[in-house]
Scaffold this motif. Sequence first.
Motif, PDB file in Angstrom:
ATOM      1  N   ARG A 182      33.456  24.921  50.714  1.00 37.98           N
ATOM      2  CA  ARG A 182      34.754  24.830  50.054  1.00 37.98           C
ATOM      3  C   ARG A 182      34.558  25.203  48.593  1.00 37.98           C
ATOM      4  NH1 ARG A 182      39.008  21.949  52.702  1.00 37.98           N
ATOM      5  NH2 ARG A 182      38.521  21.979  54.914  1.00 37.98           N
ATOM      6  N   TYR A 183      34.853  26.455  48.269  1.00 39.16           N
ATOM      7  CA  TYR A 183      34.620  26.909  46.906  1.00 39.16           C
ATOM      8  C   TYR A 183      35.642  26.339  45.928  1.00 39.16           C
ATOM      9  CZ  TYR A 183      31.204  30.325  48.484  1.00 39.16           C
ATOM     10  OH  TYR A 183      30.103  30.908  49.013  1.00 39.16           O
ATOM     11  N   ARG A 184      35.192  26.100  44.714  1.00 43.27           N
ATOM     12  CA  ARG A 184      36.092  25.715  43.624  1.00 43.27           C
ATOM     13  C   ARG A 184      36.032  26.733  42.486  1.00 43.27           C
ATOM     14  NH1 ARG A 184      37.837  20.264  43.383  1.00 43.27           N
ATOM     15  NH2 ARG A 184      38.097  20.538  41.168  1.00 43.27           N
ATOM     16  N   GLN A 185      34.840  27.287  42.237  1.00 44.01           N
ATOM     17  CA  GLN A 185      34.709  28.180  41.084  1.00 44.01           C
ATOM     18  C   GLN A 185      33.432  29.013  41.213  1.00 44.01           C
ATOM     19  OE1 GLN A 185      34.186  26.022  37.401  1.00 44.01           O
ATOM     20  NE2 GLN A 185      33.662  27.865  36.260  1.00 44.01           N
ATOM     21  N   ILE A 186      33.547  30.303  40.925  1.00 44.76           N
ATOM     22  CA  ILE A 186      32.332  31.101  40.729  1.00 44.76           C
ATOM     23  C   ILE A 186      31.976  30.912  39.257  1.00 44.76           C
ATOM     24  CG2 ILE A 186      31.307  33.398  40.786  1.00 44.76           C
ATOM     25  CD1 ILE A 186      33.500  34.165  42.834  1.00 44.76           C
ATOM     26  N   ILE A 187      30.851  30.275  39.004  1.00 47.24           N
ATOM     27  CA  ILE A 187      30.536  29.889  37.625  1.00 47.24           C
ATOM     28  C   ILE A 187      30.044  31.097  36.826  1.00 47.24           C
ATOM     29  CG2 ILE A 187      29.131  28.374  36.180  1.00 47.24           C
ATOM     30  CD1 ILE A 187      28.951  26.484  38.631  1.00 47.24           C
ATOM     31  N   GLY A 188      29.152  31.860  37.437  1.00 42.80           N
ATOM     32  CA  GLY A 188      28.656  33.030  36.718  1.00 42.80           C
ATOM     33  C   GLY A 188      27.384  33.571  37.321  1.00 42.80           C
ATOM     34  N   LYS A 189      26.901  34.635  36.706  1.00 40.42           N
ATOM     35  CA  LYS A 189      25.727  35.351  37.205  1.00 40.42           C
ATOM     36  C   LYS A 189      24.670  35.376  36.117  1.00 40.42           C
ATOM     37  CE  LYS A 189      25.279  39.963  37.100  1.00 40.42           C
ATOM     38  NZ  LYS A 189      25.335  41.400  37.381  1.00 40.42           N
ATOM     39  N   ASP A 190      23.438  35.166  36.517  1.00 39.90           N
ATOM     40  CA  ASP A 190      22.331  35.275  35.581  1.00 39.90           C
ATOM     41  C   ASP A 190      21.268  36.125  36.258  1.00 39.90           C
ATOM     42  OD1 ASP A 190      20.580  35.036  33.535  1.00 39.90           O
ATOM     43  OD2 ASP A 190      20.279  32.871  33.706  1.00 39.90           O
ATOM     44  N   GLY A 191      21.211  37.409  35.884  1.00 40.72           N
ATOM     45  CA  GLY A 191      20.283  38.318  36.554  1.00 40.72           C
ATOM     46  C   GLY A 191      20.675  38.490  38.003  1.00 40.72           C
ATOM     47  N   THR A 192      19.777  38.098  38.904  1.00 39.77           N
ATOM     48  CA  THR A 192      20.061  38.235  40.334  1.00 39.77           C
ATOM     49  C   THR A 192      20.521  36.912  40.948  1.00 39.77           C
ATOM     50  OG1 THR A 192      17.733  37.829  40.790  1.00 39.77           O
ATOM     51  CG2 THR A 192      18.429  40.138  40.661  1.00 39.77           C
ATOM     52  N   ASP A 193      20.803  35.950  40.097  1.00 39.51           N
ATOM     53  CA  ASP A 193      21.244  34.630  40.581  1.00 39.51           C
ATOM     54  C   ASP A 193      22.748  34.449  40.381  1.00 39.51           C
ATOM     55  OD1 ASP A 193      18.598  34.235  41.001  1.00 39.51           O
ATOM     56  OD2 ASP A 193      18.392  32.501  39.668  1.00 39.51           O
ATOM     57  N   LEU A 194      23.401  33.941  41.408  1.00 40.18           N
ATOM     58  CA  LEU A 194      24.819  33.620  41.306  1.00 40.18           C
ATOM     59  C   LEU A 194      24.969  32.095  41.342  1.00 40.18           C
ATOM     60  CD1 LEU A 194      27.744  34.859  41.323  1.00 40.18           C
ATOM     61  CD2 LEU A 194      27.749  34.340  43.761  1.00 40.18           C
ATOM     62  N   TYR A 195      25.745  31.561  40.427  1.00 37.12           N
ATOM     63  CA  TYR A 195      26.006  30.121  40.405  1.00 37.12           C
ATOM     64  C   TYR A 195      27.458  29.876  40.795  1.00 37.12           C
ATOM     65  CZ  TYR A 195      21.553  29.667  38.046  1.00 37.12           C
ATOM     66  OH  TYR A 195      20.214  29.709  37.754  1.00 37.12           O
ATOM     67  N   PHE A 196      27.657  28.916  41.669  1.00 38.05           N
ATOM     68  CA  PHE A 196      29.027  28.606  42.062  1.00 38.05           C
ATOM     69  C   PHE A 196      29.186  27.104  42.283  1.00 38.05           C
ATOM     70  CE2 PHE A 196      27.809  28.145  46.474  1.00 38.05           C
ATOM     71  CZ  PHE A 196      26.813  29.110  46.677  1.00 38.05           C
ATOM     72  N   LEU A 197      30.449  26.683  42.180  1.00 41.01           N
ATOM     73  CA  LEU A 197      30.804  25.265  42.339  1.00 41.01           C
ATOM     74  C   LEU A 197      31.609  25.119  43.625  1.00 41.01           C
ATOM     75  CD1 LEU A 197      31.188  22.342  41.238  1.00 41.01           C
ATOM     76  CD2 LEU A 197      33.132  23.215  39.915  1.00 41.01           C
ATOM     77  N   THR A 198      31.201  24.167  44.446  1.00 45.79           N
ATOM     78  CA  THR A 198      31.944  23.867  45.673  1.00 45.79           C
ATOM     79  C   THR A 198      32.342  22.389  45.646  1.00 45.79           C
ATOM     80  OG1 THR A 198      30.140  23.058  47.062  1.00 45.79           O
ATOM     81  CG2 THR A 198      30.374  25.453  46.873  1.00 45.79           C
ATOM     82  N   ASN A 199      32.986  21.959  46.697  1.00 50.77           N
ATOM     83  CA  ASN A 199      33.354  20.538  46.794  1.00 50.77           C
ATOM     84  C   ASN A 199      32.126  19.643  46.888  1.00 50.77           C
ATOM     85  OD1 ASN A 199      36.020  21.013  46.610  1.00 50.77           O
ATOM     86  ND2 ASN A 199      36.553  20.380  48.682  1.00 50.77           N
ATOM     87  N   ASP A 200      30.972  20.245  47.177  1.00 45.34           N
ATOM     88  CA  ASP A 200      29.753  19.451  47.317  1.00 45.34           C
ATOM     89  C   ASP A 200      28.880  19.468  46.069  1.00 45.34           C
ATOM     90  OD1 ASP A 200      30.373  18.766  49.971  1.00 45.34           O
ATOM     91  OD2 ASP A 200      29.653  20.715  50.635  1.00 45.34           O
ATOM     92  N   GLY A 201      29.170  20.350  45.126  1.00 43.95           N
ATOM     93  CA  GLY A 201      28.374  20.394  43.910  1.00 43.95           C
ATOM     94  C   GLY A 201      28.137  21.814  43.432  1.00 43.95           C
ATOM     95  N   ILE A 202      27.132  21.943  42.569  1.00 41.45           N
ATOM     96  CA  ILE A 202      26.808  23.254  41.986  1.00 41.45           C
ATOM     97  C   ILE A 202      25.620  23.848  42.745  1.00 41.45           C
ATOM     98  CG2 ILE A 202      25.970  24.433  39.910  1.00 41.45           C
ATOM     99  CD1 ILE A 202      27.417  22.272  38.258  1.00 41.45           C
ATOM    100  N   TYR A 203      25.734  25.121  43.079  1.00 36.99           N
ATOM    101  CA  TYR A 203      24.692  25.805  43.849  1.00 36.99           C
ATOM    102  C   TYR A 203      24.265  27.089  43.153  1.00 36.99           C
ATOM    103  CZ  TYR A 203      25.819  22.597  47.578  1.00 36.99           C
ATOM    104  OH  TYR A 203      26.007  21.463  48.306  1.00 36.99           O
ATOM    105  N   ASN A 204      23.054  27.495  43.497  1.00 37.80           N
ATOM    106  CA  ASN A 204      22.495  28.745  42.996  1.00 37.80           C
ATOM    107  C   ASN A 204      22.109  29.603  44.197  1.00 37.80           C
ATOM    108  OD1 ASN A 204      20.932  30.779  41.873  1.00 37.80           O
ATOM    109  ND2 ASN A 204      19.211  29.430  41.358  1.00 37.80           N
TER     110      ASN A 204
END
Lengths: 390, 197
Positions: free
Chosen positions: A44-66
């Motif tokens: 359950r996505y809430r926000q695409i936080i951003g990109k750092d190089g080849t890593d994508l960070y996103f926020l879901t209902n369960d927390g922050i993921y990389n």
Amino acid sequence: MKRTLTCILTITTLLTLLFTSCNADASAGLFKQLADAKKPVEIRYRQIIGKDGTDLYFLTNDGIYNYKTDGNTTTTVRENKKGHPVYEAYLDTTNDLIIYLINGGGNAEIHQMKTDGSGDIKLTTTVAEDLDAGWKMKQLLANGLFVIKGTDTVGQTDSFLVAEYQNGPPAEYDKKVLLDDLPGYDRDAVLQMSGRQHWGIGGFNDTTFNAPMILSFVTSGGSYEHYYTDGAFFHQLTSLDKSLAGFWTNGTSLYLITKDGNLYGSVVPAGPGSTAPTPMKDLSRQFPSNAFVYGMSSGGTTHLITKTKTANEALFVVSFADDTITTPVNTKVISTGYASQMSNVNIVSAFEKSAGNLLIATEKNGMFDITITDAATGEGSSAGPEDYTL
Amino acid sequence: MKKPLTAILTLLVLSSALFAAAPHYDKGSQLFSFKVGTTLPTFTYFFGSKDLKGGLGEGKTGMQVGGYGGISYQVFNTPYTAIGGEIGYNFNFAVDKELFTAVPFYAKYSYLPLQGKWEIPISTGLGFAYIKYKDAQLMTLYTNLEVGVTWYPGEHWGVALNTGLWLIPEFNYNDALKKDNALAGFVPITVSVTYRQ
């Protein structure tokens, strides 16, 4: 007997007409909605936080993921704790930090941690420039700015500060712009450009990756005020007593869409003051809060690609001549090509990889990777859900 | 497809001829039934696009196997035919985990060519259904055709296995929704307990 039968038939017919008319509120036919229903993705996505190089960070209902695209692995950066979910987050690629906002017992708490989840600390400063103590943190934006409400240093209540955090010493929220004295108003929405929420604050510039914002305020009686800001000044958008859903600018013209589906145009404000945007067209659609509005120009025509509240319409494209705020304005539903998977989804966040190439995060249906080749015709592609690249 | 249908109809006609001479019921006899079972969303036909979506799941009807419960009452107007009504509640989860519900209530006409210890009721129904899914809800028409086999181990109580076809049309008055007008079909498979007197 005949009279009873007539009564029963009349009542059931009236009931039928009554309930059939209820379906007028529906966004699409009932069986059509069913046939178009999509299996939910567990994320359950809430926000695409951003990109750092080849890593994508996103926020879901369960927390922050990389998500590491080079290793095709997803790791938890910060798991949500019961009663304290992460609402908003910002990726600071310069310092390899993630700043995030959680609910800390009724008040917003700001935390900071490294991008691997270590070194989590709570930001405890009570200093917000040009505001008296007792201010309230309202929002953390994807561009790293904070929206804070309080009383300014000359006693004007309901003042709103857009600030950035300075580690110090002393640590404080430093003013970018202050909108003071809006008595009776509270925040309705902070609008950022779809796909470019992570860009820095500034006048629109797709080389330096700066984008403006619009802050909307509303009274309990339903009166609205809107302010455009590039981080240096506020400029009021007047004669627009409606709730805004989204906006788009190319640096020359500014286009606004209200939740009730009206399109307005204006030149981009060059400094403080006020402007009354020009009504361009009633789009005959309803738009959600912070609606997806993504603009592209080709062949002298600007296309605003939008997502309306009409669930089974994939994407809704609004087209007009570049940098005009007059008619004609044309509209078209696009459901093929880049829009082929956008029906019956709720877009919660978008991330522009490059012009026309977007990651689209949805509430229940996963993340899509779309490429817009021709906004007007639908030409382009859509991959996913959960099949995206950086 | 044609052969089994012909065989079933022939069987029904023959059984009707065989047992027509010995009716169990009189005019005024009554049947009370409690029914539970499952429903299989079978097809949805969109009149505007002439698109036929058949089967369960995503890209088809969008629905999964569901459940149904209902009660009915019928009274015999001749020794072989009964009239009455049924009201029930049906649900099917859609693939997006949202719930589709239907509350059919309809007049029912049954023909029982085979009567006694074993019965074969053939019923048709016509009435209304209140249907709802997400932000759409409407009262619409409802019709069905059902056939069953009932076994009465004693004089009054019997158990039955039933199936058939439900048809639920959707006609929208709203211009924007007219293109989505459709006809949906469901196949119910139910067991029922019937009390006769």
